[in-house]
Design an enzyme around this catalytic site. Sequence first.
Site, PDB file in Angstrom:
ATOM      1  CG  HIS A 162      47.735  21.887  27.125  1.00  0.00           C
ATOM      2  ND1 HIS A 162      48.231  21.334  28.278  1.00  0.00           N
ATOM      3  CD2 HIS A 162      48.702  21.683  26.181  1.00  0.00           C
ATOM      4  CE1 HIS A 162      49.440  20.819  28.044  1.00  0.00           C
ATOM      5  NE2 HIS A 162      49.754  21.021  26.787  1.00  0.00           N
ATOM      6  CD  GLU A 217      49.425  18.708  33.366  1.00  0.00           C
ATOM      7  OE1 GLU A 217      50.094  18.921  32.353  1.00  0.00           O
ATOM      8  OE2 GLU A 217      48.827  19.617  33.980  1.00  0.00           O
ATOM      9  CG  HIS A 273      54.706  18.702  28.040  1.00  0.00           C
ATOM     10  ND1 HIS A 273      53.672  18.447  28.895  1.00  0.00           N
ATOM     11  CD2 HIS A 273      54.178  19.426  27.027  1.00  0.00           C
ATOM     12  CE1 HIS A 273      52.561  18.989  28.426  1.00  0.00           C
ATOM     13  NE2 HIS A 273      52.837  19.592  27.295  1.00  0.00           N
ATOM     14  CD  GLU A 299      57.779  23.014  25.836  1.00  0.00           C
ATOM     15  OE1 GLU A 299      57.562  22.480  26.946  1.00  0.00           O
ATOM     16  OE2 GLU A 299      56.981  23.784  25.286  1.00  0.00           O
ATOM     17  CG  ASP A 321      51.344  22.488  23.051  1.00  0.00           C
ATOM     18  OD1 ASP A 321      50.693  21.966  23.966  1.00  0.00           O
ATOM     19  OD2 ASP A 321      52.549  22.731  23.148  1.00  0.00           O
TER      20      ASP A 321
END
Length: 416
Positions: A84, A162, A227, A230, A329
């Site tokens: 990201h 996204e 995702h 998590e 990540d």
Amino acid sequence: IRKDIGEIKVLAIFRTESKNQIIGGKVISGQAEKDCQAEIIKDGEILFEKKILKIGRKLKDDTPCIYLGKNSVIMPALINTHTHLEFSSNNTHLEYGDFMVWLNSVLEHREELFHNCKSECYKSAIEEMKKSGVCAFGQISSTGNDLKYLKHSPLKVVYFNEIIGSNPAAVDMMFEDFLLRLKESEEVTNEKFKVGVSIHSPYSVHPILAQKVIDIAKEKKLPIQTHFMESKAERKWLTKGEGEFKLFFEKHFKSAKPLISPMEFISLFKNTNTTFIHCVHANDEELQKINEIEGNVTHCPISNRLLNVGLLNLERVKNHSIPYNVATDGKSSNYSLNLFKEIRSALLMHTDLHPKYLAKDLLKAVTINAAKALGLNNGSLEEGKDADIITFKLPNKIDNLDMIPLYIILYTNMVE
Ligand code: MCF
Ligand code: FE
């Protein structure tokens, strides 16, 4: 290196002498992810232009070559499947130690972090990856403002637009904004810049919105990332409609019911190329489903540690025949984007696994498995693959070839 004629700009053989090694992957009957045999060639040579032409030993004695020196390693360049970069200005802004606390700190500091990441910030994020041997990365783009900094990236990019939004009243607006960002990214697509989509998670995207975006991905054959499972809080929310997420949704969105079950969520991705990020709290039934739809799993060990969500059970993922890759990540949940540091951390965290065999799996995770997840033609040293190659030296001569993957992970931070 010979300046060549016609299309070929540089033709080179990397030739190594005794005491040198090559790590390569061979594909058996088209099932790279399941049957890939990592093979080590001693005194190996590689002949390449834009693509790899030949790999082996004593390839062509009359061709000019580069000798890499004693104890050098040639291997596929690494691929960081999930980042990201919009959060790259973070170092001490976000709060670590608990997933929900972190999420609230993201909501508080997001705009400020995005505002602080401009040209230099993206450049240094990419430079850090490049120095650590990364040739390609998957970028989750939340806003689209990163496009102008990434479209000319020296590394290959798979740019995942996204979608996020669980409030039915805002769904149409979110979708319109997504379509605009998707279109803008598609306009700059080229050999090094590919487009994908990201459904943020089962708790943050309305199923109708998720379905609309997945339909587009199917039609355009775009890779997907999401995702998934998590945190413990996510499992409790999706399966029982209770826990910390209930409070979170009541506070921020005044709605307090999960909109989809984990199994239904996975099923949405049937007939797509989807990578499920994290999966720390996925159960056997869900992993079986992920395997059934031929999904991939991404393991982000440092992110998981800092948000304190637990450690992914890699053996369980392997037992379900799911190819896993490893990624950093974003700096939103990591102190670094160095992928060698990431796999070293994995090696040290998974204390139940034998370091020698885990090391081999981790090298596959950041090369051939990662390439498959991003749909790239690299990640192994084979004829016809893109010549995305890294070289570096090990500190000493190693006679026991079996130990090489482990030594590579222990001693490599940057490549030549
Ligand atoms: O992978 C980590 C942790 N899990 C979920 N999301 C993110 C991660 N790092 C950054 N994010 C982003 C995500 O893309 O944070 C936002 C999303 O835009 C969280 S939801 C407000
Ligand atoms: Fe992430």
